[in-house]
Motif scaffolding. Structure first.
Motif, PDB file in Angstrom:
ATOM      1  N   GLY A 176      28.325  -4.074  41.629  1.00  0.00           N
ATOM      2  CA  GLY A 176      29.582  -3.722  42.292  1.00  0.00           C
ATOM      3  C   GLY A 176      29.418  -2.532  43.210  1.00  0.00           C
ATOM      4  N   MET A 177      30.530  -2.140  43.812  1.00  0.00           N
ATOM      5  CA  MET A 177      30.495  -1.044  44.771  1.00  0.00           C
ATOM      6  C   MET A 177      30.201   0.292  44.110  1.00  0.00           C
ATOM      7  N   PHE A 178      30.532   0.411  42.832  1.00  0.00           N
ATOM      8  CA  PHE A 178      30.476   1.715  42.201  1.00  0.00           C
ATOM      9  C   PHE A 178      29.266   1.875  41.284  1.00  0.00           C
ATOM     10  N   GLY A 179      28.262   1.024  41.467  1.00  0.00           N
ATOM     11  CA  GLY A 179      26.979   1.277  40.852  1.00  0.00           C
ATOM     12  C   GLY A 179      26.821   0.805  39.425  1.00  0.00           C
ATOM     13  N   SER A 180      26.969   1.680  38.465  1.00  0.00           N
ATOM     14  CA  SER A 180      26.539   1.468  37.088  1.00  0.00           C
ATOM     15  C   SER A 180      27.136   0.220  36.449  1.00  0.00           C
ATOM     16  N   THR A 181      26.314  -0.440  35.625  1.00  0.00           N
ATOM     17  CA  THR A 181      26.801  -1.577  34.846  1.00  0.00           C
ATOM     18  C   THR A 181      27.099  -1.161  33.409  1.00  0.00           C
ATOM     19  N   THR A 182      27.013   0.141  33.131  1.00  0.00           N
ATOM     20  CA  THR A 182      27.298   0.631  31.790  1.00  0.00           C
ATOM     21  C   THR A 182      28.759   0.372  31.438  1.00  0.00           C
ATOM     22  N   ALA A 183      28.996  -0.017  30.185  1.00  0.00           N
ATOM     23  CA  ALA A 183      30.362  -0.313  29.751  1.00  0.00           C
ATOM     24  C   ALA A 183      31.245   0.910  29.918  1.00  0.00           C
ATOM     25  N   ASP A 184      32.419   0.705  30.461  1.00  0.00           N
ATOM     26  CA  ASP A 184      33.367   1.791  30.691  1.00  0.00           C
ATOM     27  C   ASP A 184      34.752   1.234  30.408  1.00  0.00           C
ATOM     28  N   ASN A 185      35.433   1.811  29.422  1.00  0.00           N
ATOM     29  CA  ASN A 185      36.708   1.247  29.006  1.00  0.00           C
ATOM     30  C   ASN A 185      37.784   1.355  30.070  1.00  0.00           C
ATOM     31  N   HIS A 186      37.637   2.288  30.995  1.00  0.00           N
ATOM     32  CA  HIS A 186      38.678   2.383  32.017  1.00  0.00           C
ATOM     33  C   HIS A 186      38.536   1.263  33.039  1.00  0.00           C
ATOM     34  N   ASN A 187      37.350   0.663  33.156  1.00  0.00           N
ATOM     35  CA  ASN A 187      37.121  -0.445  34.084  1.00  0.00           C
ATOM     36  C   ASN A 187      36.127  -1.433  33.480  1.00  0.00           C
ATOM     37  N   PRO A 188      36.473  -2.067  32.358  1.00  0.00           N
ATOM     38  CA  PRO A 188      35.508  -2.951  31.688  1.00  0.00           C
ATOM     39  C   PRO A 188      35.187  -4.202  32.476  1.00  0.00           C
ATOM     40  N   MET A 189      36.052  -4.589  33.429  1.00  0.00           N
ATOM     41  CA  MET A 189      35.808  -5.800  34.207  1.00  0.00           C
ATOM     42  C   MET A 189      34.986  -5.535  35.459  1.00  0.00           C
ATOM     43  N   LYS A 190      34.596  -4.269  35.668  1.00  0.00           N
ATOM     44  CA  LYS A 190      33.779  -3.876  36.827  1.00  0.00           C
ATOM     45  C   LYS A 190      34.441  -4.257  38.151  1.00  0.00           C
ATOM     46  N   ASP A 191      35.753  -4.074  38.218  1.00  0.00           N
ATOM     47  CA  ASP A 191      36.476  -4.370  39.448  1.00  0.00           C
ATOM     48  C   ASP A 191      36.479  -3.153  40.359  1.00  0.00           C
ATOM     49  N   ILE A 192      36.825  -3.375  41.600  1.00  0.00           N
ATOM     50  CA  ILE A 192      36.783  -2.305  42.594  1.00  0.00           C
ATOM     51  C   ILE A 192      37.988  -1.388  42.440  1.00  0.00           C
ATOM     52  N   GLU A 193      37.748  -0.090  42.451  1.00  0.00           N
ATOM     53  CA  GLU A 193      38.805   0.895  42.292  1.00  0.00           C
ATOM     54  C   GLU A 193      39.389   1.264  43.661  1.00  0.00           C
ATOM     55  N   VAL A 194      40.695   1.330  43.721  1.00  0.00           N
ATOM     56  CA  VAL A 194      41.375   1.759  44.936  1.00  0.00           C
ATOM     57  C   VAL A 194      41.244   3.271  45.061  1.00  0.00           C
ATOM     58  N   THR A 195      40.934   3.738  46.255  1.00  0.00           N
ATOM     59  CA  THR A 195      40.751   5.162  46.509  1.00  0.00           C
ATOM     60  C   THR A 195      42.060   5.932  46.371  1.00  0.00           C
ATOM     61  N   SER A 196      41.973   7.101  45.768  1.00  0.00           N
ATOM     62  CA  SER A 196      43.104   8.024  45.684  1.00  0.00           C
ATOM     63  C   SER A 196      44.359   7.362  45.131  1.00  0.00           C
ATOM     64  N   PRO A 197      44.334   6.945  43.858  1.00  0.00           N
ATOM     65  CA  PRO A 197      45.517   6.307  43.259  1.00  0.00           C
ATOM     66  C   PRO A 197      46.625   7.323  43.004  1.00  0.00           C
ATOM     67  N   PRO A 198      47.833   6.866  42.680  1.00  0.00           N
ATOM     68  CA  PRO A 198      48.936   7.796  42.422  1.00  0.00           C
ATOM     69  C   PRO A 198      48.645   8.725  41.244  1.00  0.00           C
ATOM     70  N   ASP A 199      49.361   9.839  41.211  1.00  0.00           N
ATOM     71  CA  ASP A 199      49.136  10.871  40.209  1.00  0.00           C
ATOM     72  C   ASP A 199      49.976  10.683  38.951  1.00  0.00           C
ATOM     73  N   ASP A 200      50.807   9.653  38.906  1.00  0.00           N
ATOM     74  CA  ASP A 200      51.611   9.391  37.714  1.00  0.00           C
ATOM     75  C   ASP A 200      51.699   7.876  37.533  1.00  0.00           C
ATOM     76  N   SER A 201      52.352   7.455  36.477  1.00  0.00           N
ATOM     77  CA  SER A 201      52.381   6.044  36.116  1.00  0.00           C
ATOM     78  C   SER A 201      52.816   5.165  37.282  1.00  0.00           C
ATOM     79  N   ILE A 202      52.121   4.049  37.457  1.00  0.00           N
ATOM     80  CA  ILE A 202      52.322   3.155  38.595  1.00  0.00           C
ATOM     81  C   ILE A 202      53.320   2.077  38.201  1.00  0.00           C
ATOM     82  N   SER A 203      54.400   1.957  38.950  1.00  0.00           N
ATOM     83  CA  SER A 203      55.493   1.062  38.572  1.00  0.00           C
ATOM     84  C   SER A 203      55.482  -0.260  39.334  1.00  0.00           C
ATOM     85  N   CYS A 204      54.887  -0.319  40.524  1.00  0.00           N
ATOM     86  CA  CYS A 204      54.933  -1.563  41.308  1.00  0.00           C
ATOM     87  C   CYS A 204      53.767  -1.627  42.272  1.00  0.00           C
ATOM     88  N   LEU A 205      53.359  -2.858  42.587  1.00  0.00           N
ATOM     89  CA  LEU A 205      52.318  -3.137  43.587  1.00  0.00           C
ATOM     90  C   LEU A 205      52.805  -4.279  44.464  1.00  0.00           C
TER      91      LEU A 205
END
Length: 528
Positions: A176-205
């Protein structure tokens, strides 16, 4: 009943029947989402600039100022430092310009507190075991925390082409774009992270419509802001701009031509954000937080539909400060969806109403809810000729109902299924049951995705009545999801939804938005 070691961060077991103070028919939110002082005035946070966002965008509010009234609630979450991306290209043909938000139309002020006026909701409300819950979390934390009941092949590894190619390895494992294949619970599916996400709970997309070249994603959050990114073909995301409300943003949508974004907020207003000029103006006013907002494009009219906790559904011409039409709801609006010429609105107390939008909006039918617990999300689906024909309704009890408006055989065609439960279909062991936070239908295949408080997303084929895929468990709930216009990208947000109360809130946890290649995984199951 005690605690149960299931789900991200554990879960609480409550007796079946919803919140301690209400029965099982409809457990209302535990706190008002309007962040207000006892006198009814909104708490406006002083803006603090975020260096990760381009010049001309509105600054992000302070995390500390976004918290509820003073009390023994959770500490404010510090904003993590971020590196600034290169200055992006303009979103639309006209460049984004630095301009403060303005209100082009006068709007009536909210009713003042005084004799005969309804009292403002309290800043805190007691929850289970006598703990306090900060106000303003009801829209994400509706219903009981977690229920414990005792009930009777992908693409080649490392493949990498375009994000929109059916053979892309984007979001299907590998480096993937972010390198490591090590298991990471915040992104276990190894999907691409959006840059600079909101600073509080996300209510809609919400993704941009097909009329706008490329793909643009908006996200509203409890940080009082709505942000916009450009999603490039290789999956890279570029922050474009953002706008602010004076309260949490609960919903957002696009105009049909992609030139404007509409947002609904706990500050009791809705705004229209013109992306060409980067200016936002107020277009709607309610007497309570605005929970849903949708753009309606009909042959003979166009308008914005807003649903509020003041028990009204209003339709607005964006050029006028007064609504074109106001329809009374039996209870507070909890969720809604629009696919012309149909709208579906679900309310508190398990209310369910279908509206027809031809000529002018009017009530078509009131439906007895197929679910036994509080409604959480709703999404309309289409038939083979691209006409809306029914809807999927999700509840806080880990269950989804598929309901057709005019089925040939209602007893056979309409059905419900369980989802977002700790033990899946194992009915012999105790189950942790989580809320269904979002439903989205694939625009091409007609299959659907559900996301829940258990931190998983699942893909389903409603026609074959089977599950296509379930994700690994994230370390936070998934609070929202959506597909882009051609169904190749599935976006989902990982953030705390307050379904387990303030004691499970971790201010150090970052929020994420992930992008996944959905071109292959959402294809219907081949019928035997």
């Amino acid at each position: 009943m005690g605690r149960a070691p299931a789900g991200p961060g554990g879960s609480l077991r409550l007796q079946e029947g919803g919140c301690p103070s209400r029965g099982p028919a409809s457990a209302p939110p535990r706190a008002s989402a309007a962040r207000t002082r006892p006198g009814g005035a909104s708490r406006a946070a002083p803006p603090v600039p975020d260096p990760a966002w381009p010049r001309g965008a509105q600054p992000v509010s302070s995390a500390a100022a976004r918290r509820g009234p003073p009390g023994p609630g959770p500490p404010p979450r510090p904003t993590p430092p971020r590196s600034a991306p290169p200055h992006p290209a303009p979103l639309c043909p006209a460049p984004l310009r630095s301009a403060p938000p303005r209100s082009a139309l006068p709007h009536p002020a909210p009713p003042a507190q005084g004799a005969g006026a309804a009292p403002s909701p309290p800043g805190r409300r007691a929850c289970a075991k006598g703990r306090g819950l900060p106000a303003g979390r009801a829209a994400l934390a509706a219903g009981p925390r977690c229920w414990r009941l005792r009930a009777g092949p992908g693409p080649p590894h490392g493949a990498r082409m375009s994000l929109f190619g059916s053979t892309s390895g984007f979001g299907t494992g590998g480096t993937g774009m972010f390198g490591s294949t090590t298991a990471d619970n915040h992104n276990p599916m190894k999907d691409i992270e959006v840059t600079s996400p909101p600073d509080d709970s996300i209510s809609c997309l919400a993704f941009s419509p097909p009329t706008l070249p490329g793909n643009f994603l908006i996200a509203g959050s409890w940080a009082n802001d709505v942000r916009c990114w450009e999603v490039q073909d290789n999956g890279q995301t570029i922050p474009k701009a953002q706008q602010m409300h004076t309260g949490p943003v609960l919903d957002g949508c696009w105009s049909d031509d992609g030139s404007k974004v509409f947002t609904a907020s706990c500050d009791k207003t809705a705004k229209m954000w013109d992306l060409n000029s980067n200016q936002a103006i107020q277009i709607a006013q309610h007497d309570a937080p605005v929970k849903t907002i949708h753009w309606i494009k009909a042959p003979n009219y166009s308008c914005v539909m807003t649903g509020s906790w003041d028990k009204t559904l209003k339709f607005w011409d964006t050029r006028s400060p007064t609504p074109m039409m106001t329809l009374q709801l039996p209870e507070r609006c909890y969720c809604a969806d629009v696919v012309h010429p149909m709208a579906a609105v679900a309310t508190a107390e398990r209310g369910l109403i279908v509206y027809q939008l031809e000529n002018q909006p009017s009530e078509f039918r009131r439906i007895e809810s197929p679910l036994k617990h509080q409604h959480r999300c709703v999404a309309i689906f289409k038939d083979k000729v691209n006409k809306p024909t029914g809807f999927a309704l999700g509840s806080i009890e880990g269950r989804v109902a598929i309901h057709y408006i005019n089925p040939p055989n209602p007893a056979k065609d309409n059905f419900t299924f369980k989802c977002h439960r700790s033990n899946g279909t194992n009915t012999s062991a105790p189950q942790d049951i989580y809320a269904v936070n979002g439903i989205a239908f694939h625009p091409v295949h007609g299959t659907l995705a559900t996301v829940g408080s258990d931190g998983r997303f699942s893909f389903w084929d409603k026609d074959a009545r089977t599950k296509l895929k379930t994700s690994e468990q994230l370390d936070q709930p998934i609070s929202a999801c959506c597909f882009n216009h051609n169904g190749n990208i599935f976006a989902y947000a990982s953030s705390y939804d307050w379904s387990k109360g303030h004691e499970f809130y971790n201010p150090q946890k970052k929020n994420y938005i992930f992008l996944r290649n959905a071109a292959e995984e959402l294809k219907p199951r081949n019928k035997k």
